[in-house]
Design a protein around this motif. Structure first.
Motif, short mmCIF file in Angstrom:
data_model
loop_
_atom_site.label_atom_id
_atom_site.label_comp_id
_atom_site.label_asym_id
_atom_site.label_seq_id
_atom_site.Cartn_x
_atom_site.Cartn_y
_atom_site.Cartn_z
N LEU A 402 0.83 -1.32 -0.44
CA LEU A 402 0.42 -0.25 -0.05
C LEU A 402 0.93 1.34 0.24
N LYS A 403 1.83 0.85 0.56
CA LYS A 403 2.79 2.13 0.86
C LYS A 403 3.82 2.39 -0.38
N GLU A 404 3.65 1.65 -1.40
CA GLU A 404 4.28 1.69 -2.41
C GLU A 404 3.74 1.86 -3.60
N ASN A 405 2.25 2.19 -3.63
CA ASN A 405 1.34 2.22 -4.07
C ASN A 405 0.89 3.69 -3.46
N ASP A 406 0.82 4.09 -2.89
CA ASP A 406 0.19 5.21 -2.39
C ASP A 406 -1.36 6.17 -3.63
N SER A 410 -8.79 2.63 -6.55
CA SER A 410 -10.32 2.48 -6.16
C SER A 410 -10.81 3.06 -5.28
N VAL A 411 -12.40 3.06 -5.15
CA VAL A 411 -12.65 2.75 -3.56
C VAL A 411 -12.86 1.14 -3.67
N TYR A 529 -11.34 7.27 22.81
CA TYR A 529 -11.39 7.40 21.46
C TYR A 529 -11.40 6.06 20.30
N ARG A 530 -10.97 6.62 18.88
CA ARG A 530 -11.22 5.86 18.01
C ARG A 530 -10.63 7.11 16.91
N LEU A 531 -9.83 6.52 15.93
CA LEU A 531 -8.79 6.24 15.13
C LEU A 531 -10.09 6.93 13.96
N PRO A 532 -9.90 8.45 13.48
CA PRO A 532 -11.27 9.04 12.56
C PRO A 532 -10.60 8.85 11.67
N PRO A 533 -11.44 8.84 10.33
CA PRO A 533 -11.70 8.55 8.87
C PRO A 533 -10.51 9.15 7.99
N PRO A 534 -9.81 8.17 7.48
CA PRO A 534 -8.67 8.15 6.13
C PRO A 534 -9.34 9.11 5.57
N MET A 535 -8.03 10.35 4.55
CA MET A 535 -8.06 10.84 3.82
C MET A 535 -9.91 10.18 2.57
N ASP A 536 -10.87 10.85 2.22
CA ASP A 536 -11.80 10.39 1.10
C ASP A 536 -12.16 8.92 1.27
N CYS A 537 -12.46 8.33 3.23
CA CYS A 537 -12.86 7.52 3.16
C CYS A 537 -15.04 7.51 3.34
N PRO A 636 1.63 18.43 -11.08
CA PRO A 636 2.32 17.50 -12.41
C PRO A 636 3.87 17.70 -13.03
N ARG A 637 3.93 18.72 -13.06
CA ARG A 637 5.15 19.46 -13.49
C ARG A 637 6.75 18.91 -12.41
N LEU A 638 5.92 18.79 -11.15
CA LEU A 638 6.83 18.61 -9.64
C LEU A 638 6.95 17.28 -9.50
N GLY A 639 6.38 16.22 -10.32
CA GLY A 639 6.90 14.87 -10.32
C GLY A 639 5.34 14.28 -9.62
N VAL A 640 4.71 15.06 -9.35
CA VAL A 640 3.44 14.27 -8.48
C VAL A 640 2.23 13.45 -9.42
N ASN A 641 2.32 12.96 -9.96
CA ASN A 641 0.86 12.23 -10.80
C ASN A 641 0.04 11.97 -10.32
N LEU A 642 0.66 11.34 -9.13
CA LEU A 642 -0.72 9.79 -8.40
C LEU A 642 -1.37 11.03 -8.10
N VAL A 643 -3.03 10.83 -7.94
CA VAL A 643 -3.82 11.58 -7.56
C VAL A 643 -3.76 11.98 -6.38
N GLY A 644 -3.55 10.46 -4.96
CA GLY A 644 -3.73 10.23 -3.63
C GLY A 644 -2.77 11.23 -3.37
N HIS A 645 -1.35 11.53 -3.84
CA HIS A 645 -0.19 12.86 -3.67
C HIS A 645 -0.97 13.76 -4.12
N GLN A 646 -1.55 13.66 -4.44
CA GLN A 646 -1.68 15.58 -5.40
C GLN A 646 -2.45 16.16 -4.01
N LYS A 647 -3.84 15.23 -3.95
CA LYS A 647 -5.05 14.85 -3.01
C LYS A 647 -4.36 15.64 -1.14
#
Length: 668
Positions: A402-406, A410-411, A529-537, A636-647
């Motif tokens: 998962l870390k290598e394919n952040d 899709s959901v 306390y419980r863990l909050p939802p991850p981003m876009d969960c 994208p011009r900074l090499g950030v092409n993954l949608v998850g990384h951009q968000k």
């Protein structure tokens, strides 16, 4: 490409510059010198892609491969005598373990009535530093499975090696095979060599006395087997008669009773007592704890298949385990084909307890048969090192994958991973088995994204409906509160752990509770306390996580319910649209304190996007004020092409903007 630790060749090529105006191009391979049983994957002819793996080749041999491109009219052009174009690829194979030792012979000077001296030459291809030699020997009337083993340290700087095998029977023929050992494993065994304790080598077939003795032994065994079968039949008939008399003596209101049958039970109904034979209903299979066996080897022999070490070839070390290395390898199958496998090895010098735990893990795995539980192929216990051989999972552990394919999936794809894990855990819970260490690091992923439950090293025996620890460490961040407090584990505590795994999947392998100390985790969870939802969960998935984290374990869903819930969400994509929002009481303290950050490099490290430090630096972004003006279109011009990384980056940039605006207002 040639794997320098095996004899597997990977051929790759580029498509032809001129495709002849057709799109039905395929490829086929010709190898004039390849052995007849050479394997081509995916196949040798009509290859749709630009790559093929060639295995089962001889070690240290140069092969010539001819690669042809063909289409629908190639056969017609060949019929007219047109020479077919091709490319030639030459490859020389290697081997991961030593080749066979050479010229095994008897050393008469060191032989006696109960001792045989052997000598041999070192392998032609050691493929590493030879540490020991493994001498496998047996009498000529014994099978390979009955072999004994003798080990001899390698004598450095000597072409000829020697050893003495003692404790042999006088005047007896023995079969010897010798293999060299390196860190990569045990090499190929030499051709079987027959020697007799009374003198030199003897290659003649078995003598008349041996044949006569063998025939007599077989006859005696057949007689004994017949007697045992006869006595067993008599005993079963006697038991059946006793049961019949017992039933017949009971009051039956005048109805005729019949004894139970061997394969079913008798049910009587109606005024005349008509008998109906009902089919036998077998009891559901239940997990048997190997720790109930006095000898762990006995449990292994009952639940696992023994594999000859010569059938395993170690390719590469891919990780480390509690007991030793985890390697990739090839396994020779009964049909002479090879299969890529994963091999756990027991480290040299392991204690008796480590060996018992190692074998017990194999005994546990051997009882399971489910598509979402890792498959045990067999064990190696009669030679060193001991090995556990399982199916090979190309994408390895789920957390690393998962870390290598952040951000790449899709959901629905993430839900499919969750569903596979839940299905495997449903099977285990129905077997009355509790895992105790369910986490993304203990889930393995195949090339087709099938997730399988693995790593059963923390499992222990059942006691009064729960599993009790034996003093080992508890994975706090994944463990239910009642298991931490009272040291007892149930399927409900596995459900809690499963909720954490769901959170790991949706956050692409983020560490649960981030960098909190374990004691802070325990206190926070105890206070609610419980863990909050991850981003876009999706809200529905976070709600399922919260259900798994119910304080009362009786209120948590079962794995069967979880599977049904995930199936329902998959069929109803609209239910996944509302995204969960973190409430005030759910905000985590992983939020970055921007006042402590002084550069873009520190900022990227804080949000785990350090892989982009070089591209940001080269573009001139050094201060936080510089990146505050960035938009999503700039990434994208900074090499950030993954949608998850951009968000993730844009979410943090918005926080930086707010921080800078507040700072300006304060100054005003």
């Amino acid at each position: 490409m040639v794997d320098n630790k095996s004899s597997v060749v990977t051929l790759t090529w580029q498509p032809p510059d001129n495709n002849g105006g057709r799109n039905d191009i395929a490829y086929w391979i010709d190898c004039p010198l390849c052995p007849p049983d050479t394997e081509f994957s995916p196949r040798q002819h009509d290859i749709p892609g630009l790559e093929v793996n060639v295995s089962r080749l001889e070690s240290h041999t140069t092969y010539e491969f001819l690669v042809y491109a063909v289409n629908g009219v190639s056969e017609q052009s060949m019929a007219t005598g047109v020479k077919q174009e091709h490319i030639v690829i030459n490859a020389t194979t290697f081997s991961s373990v030593p080749s066979a030792v050479r010229e095994v012979s008897i050393d008469e000077e060191s032989s006696s009535k109960t001792t045989l001296g052997l000598m041999w030459k070192v392998p032609m291809f050691p493929n590493g530093v030879i540490t020991t030699y493994q001498i496998r020997y047996r009498t000529t009337v014994e099978t390979v499975a009955d072999s004994k083993y003798h080990y001899q340290n390698h004598q450095a700087h000597s072409e000829v090696q020697r050893t003495q095998v003692t404790g042999l029977q006088q005047g007896t023929d023995y079969v010897f095979s010798i293999a060299a050992t390196t860190k990569a494993g045990v090499g190929e065994y030499s051709t079987p060599f027959v020697a007799r304790t009374e003198g030199g080598p003897k290659n003649a077939p078995y003598g008349p006395a041996i044949i006569a003795g063998a025939v007599a032994a077989v006859f005696v065994i057949m007689v004994l087997v017949a007697v045992v079968i006869f006595l067993l039949i008599c005993w079963r008939r006697r038991k059946a008669n006793q049961l019949y008399l017992k039933i017949a003596s009971c009051p039956n209101n005048g109805k005729k009773e019949m004894p139970p049958t061997a394969n079913g039970m008798i049910y009587s109904n109606g005024p005349n007592g008509e008998a109906v034979i009902l089919p036998h209903i077998g009891k559901a299979r239940t997990y048997i704890d190997p720790f109930t066996y006095e000898d762990p080897v006995q449990a292994v022999r009952e639940f696992a298949t023994e594999i000859d070490a010569s059938c395993i070839r170690i390719l590469d070390v891919i990780g480390g385990g509690e007991f030793g290395d985890v390697c990739s390898g090839l396994m020779l199958m009964p049909d002479k084909s090879t299969r890529k496998v994963a091999v756990k090895t027991l480290k040299t010098g392991a204690s008796d307890k480590d060996r018992a735990d190692f074998l017990s893990e194999a005994s546990i795995m051997g009882q399971f048969d489910d598509p979402n539980v890792i498959e045990l192929l067999g064990v190696v216990t009669r030679t060193r090192p001991a090995m556990i051989v399982t199916e090979y999972m190309e994408n390895r552990s789920l957390d690393t994958f998962l870390k290598e394919n952040d951000g790449k999936f899709s959901v629905p794809q993430l839900i499919s991973m969750m569903r596979g894990i839940a299905s495997g855990m449903r099977y285990l819970s129905e077997m009355n088995f509790v895992h105790r260490d369910l986490a993304a690091r203990n889930i393995l992923v195949s090339s087709t994204l099938v997730c399988k439950v693995a790593d059963f090293g923390l499992s222990r025996r059942k006691h009064e409906g729960a599993y009790e620890t034996k003093g080992g460490k508890i994975p706090i961040r994944w463990t239910a509160p009642e298991a931490i407090a009272f040291k007892k584990f149930t399927s409900a505590s596995d459900v809690w752990s499963y909720g954490i795994v769901m959170w790991e999947i949706m956050s692409y392998g983020e560490r649960p509770y981030w960098n909190w100390p374990n004691q802070d985790v325990i206190r926070a969870v105890e206070k609610g306390y419980r863990l909050p939802p991850p981003m876009d969960c999706p809200e529905a998935l976070h709600q399922l996580m919260l259900d798994c984290w119910q304080k009362d374990r009786n209120h948590r869903p079962t794995f069967s319910t979880i599977v049904s819930t995930l199936d329902r969400l998959t069929r109803n994509p609209h239910a996944l649209r509302p995204l969960a929002k973190a409430g005030v009481n759910q905000m985590n303290n992983s939020f970055t304190d921007l006042t402590q950050l002084h550069s873009v490099t520190e900022w990227l490290d804080s949000i785990k996007m350090g892989r982009y430090k070089d591209t940001f630096s080269q573009a001139g972004y050094v201060r936080l004020e510089d990146i505050a003006r960035l938009s999503q279109g700039d990434l994208p011009r900074l090499g950030v092409n993954l949608v998850g990384h951009q968000k993730k980056i844009m979410k943090s940039i918005h926080s930086i903007r707010s921080h800078l605006e507040q700072a300006e207002e304060t100054l005003v």
